[in-house]
Write an enzyme that holds these catalytic residues in place. Structure first.
Site, short mmCIF file in Angstrom:
data_model
loop_
_atom_site.label_atom_id
_atom_site.label_comp_id
_atom_site.label_asym_id
_atom_site.label_seq_id
_atom_site.Cartn_x
_atom_site.Cartn_y
_atom_site.Cartn_z
N SER A 119 1.32 -0.82 -0.53
CA SER A 119 -0.44 -0.10 -0.46
C SER A 119 0.71 1.42 -0.15
CB SER A 119 -1.25 -0.45 1.46
OG SER A 119 -2.08 0.87 1.15
N GLU A 208 -2.77 -3.35 -7.74
CA GLU A 208 -3.00 -3.53 -6.95
C GLU A 208 -3.48 -1.43 -6.36
OE1 GLU A 208 -3.59 -3.03 -3.32
OE2 GLU A 208 -1.96 -2.44 -3.15
N HIS A 278 -4.71 -5.32 -1.36
CA HIS A 278 -5.62 -5.16 0.12
C HIS A 278 -6.52 -6.49 0.26
CE1 HIS A 278 -4.08 -1.47 -0.11
NE2 HIS A 278 -4.55 -1.33 0.83
#
Length: 307
Positions: A119, A208, A278
């Site tokens: 992330s 992602e 995630h």
């Protein structure tokens, strides 16, 4: 088993971890509650390593884990400590981008050790990549957390299989691609254009994302990467979780329509539906090392993290 390409000539692989080696736990982005810190320490110690929590790792300043100077100090202390063999980021959130100019890359290059996170930590993965040191896209969380341990001790993991039931898997095309695997969070990759000069020619790009706003932000992020030339010459695209977009539409379009239209312009094999990013239980994979993406077989095979 897929035949992996030769490694980058400038790659500085870390050594595999041995029992009683030290893993530093740091918070370069947002803060974690005390229970998560304690749980992370317990997990690292259950693997036979020594956990060393950064001096400022539990600080709080708004949504940040303390001030920039303190967060950077913990990260550099871990890089510079010869006892530390791996660095675990306790969480993402926000704040890693602020530290890009403060990482001691000379020390990192001379004593390579992997960074673990995803992330917002994608910002720091780019520093590791530019330094030629592999890192780990993933987390010590969920039922697949042992994939981190396997990477650290030098095990060669099984191929990562496409989950055909995972939202986004329909983006998969055909063909194979190979090269170093690199990427991470889509928004963070786009926001570092002009800040970090990543040469991704010949790389397999990992993407992602999770839904913070609408489809326009996904469109802008991919378009920025395309127009900047950051994606010129990528050999393939591996797509992980598209969390939060499952039931979201904007004027009859979904995130799959946006990514199909934008990524399709690259003309390279795409393998989607990978359990990366995630998710409650993500698989962890090395970044910066060789991989083979086989869209026909539905597999992503990645070389070992360590020397």
């Amino acid at each position: 088993m897929a035949r992996l390409p030769q490694p980058r000539s400038d790659l500085a692989r870390p050594r595999k971890l041995e029992p009683d080696d030290v893993v530093a736990l740091v918070s370069p982005a947002s803060w974690s509650d005390e229970s998560w810190v304690a749980e992370s320490v317990a997990t690292i110690e259950s693997w036979g390593f020594r956990a060393r929590v950064g001096r400022h790792a539990t600080n709080r300043l708004g949504y940040l884990a303390g001030g920039d100077r303190e967060r950077a100090a913990d990260l550099d202390a871990a890089i510079q400590d010869p006892e530390v063999r791996a660095i675990l980021c306790l969480r993402g959130g926000c704040g890693s981008l602020r530290l890009l100019g403060d990482v001691d890359t000379d020390a990192l290059r001379s004593d390579p050790k992997p960074l673990i996170g995803f992330s917002d930590i994608t910002a720091l993965h780019q520093v590791w990549h530019r330094a030629g040191v592999p890192s780990v896209h993933g987390a010590v969380a969920g039922t697949r957390m042992d994939t981190v341990r396997q990477l650290l001790v030098g095990e060669r993991g099984e191929p990562v299989w496409c989950d055909r039931s995972q939202f986004g898997a329909d983006l998969t095309t055909t063909g194979t691609a190979s090269g170093p695997l690199f990427g991470g969070n889509l928004d963070m990759l786009a926001r570092t254009v002009g800040v970090v000069d990543n040469d991704l020619e010949g790389h397999v790009l990992l993407l992602e994302t999770h839904r913070e706003v609408g489809l326009g932000m996904v469109d802008r992020a991919v378009t920025q990467l395309l127009l900047s030339g950051a994606l010129a010459g990528v050999s393939g695209v591996a797509v992980g979780a598209l969390e939060g977009f499952e039931d979201y539409q904007d004027r009859d379009w979904t995130v799959l329509d946006v990514l199909h239209e934008r990524l399709g312009s690259l003309g390279v094999p795409i393998l989607a539906g990978l359990p990366l990013g995630h998710l409650e239980s993500p698989i962890s994979v090395p970044l910066g090392v060789e991989c083979v993406l086989d869209a026909d077989a539905g597999t992503l095979t990645v070389a070992p993290l360590t020397a």
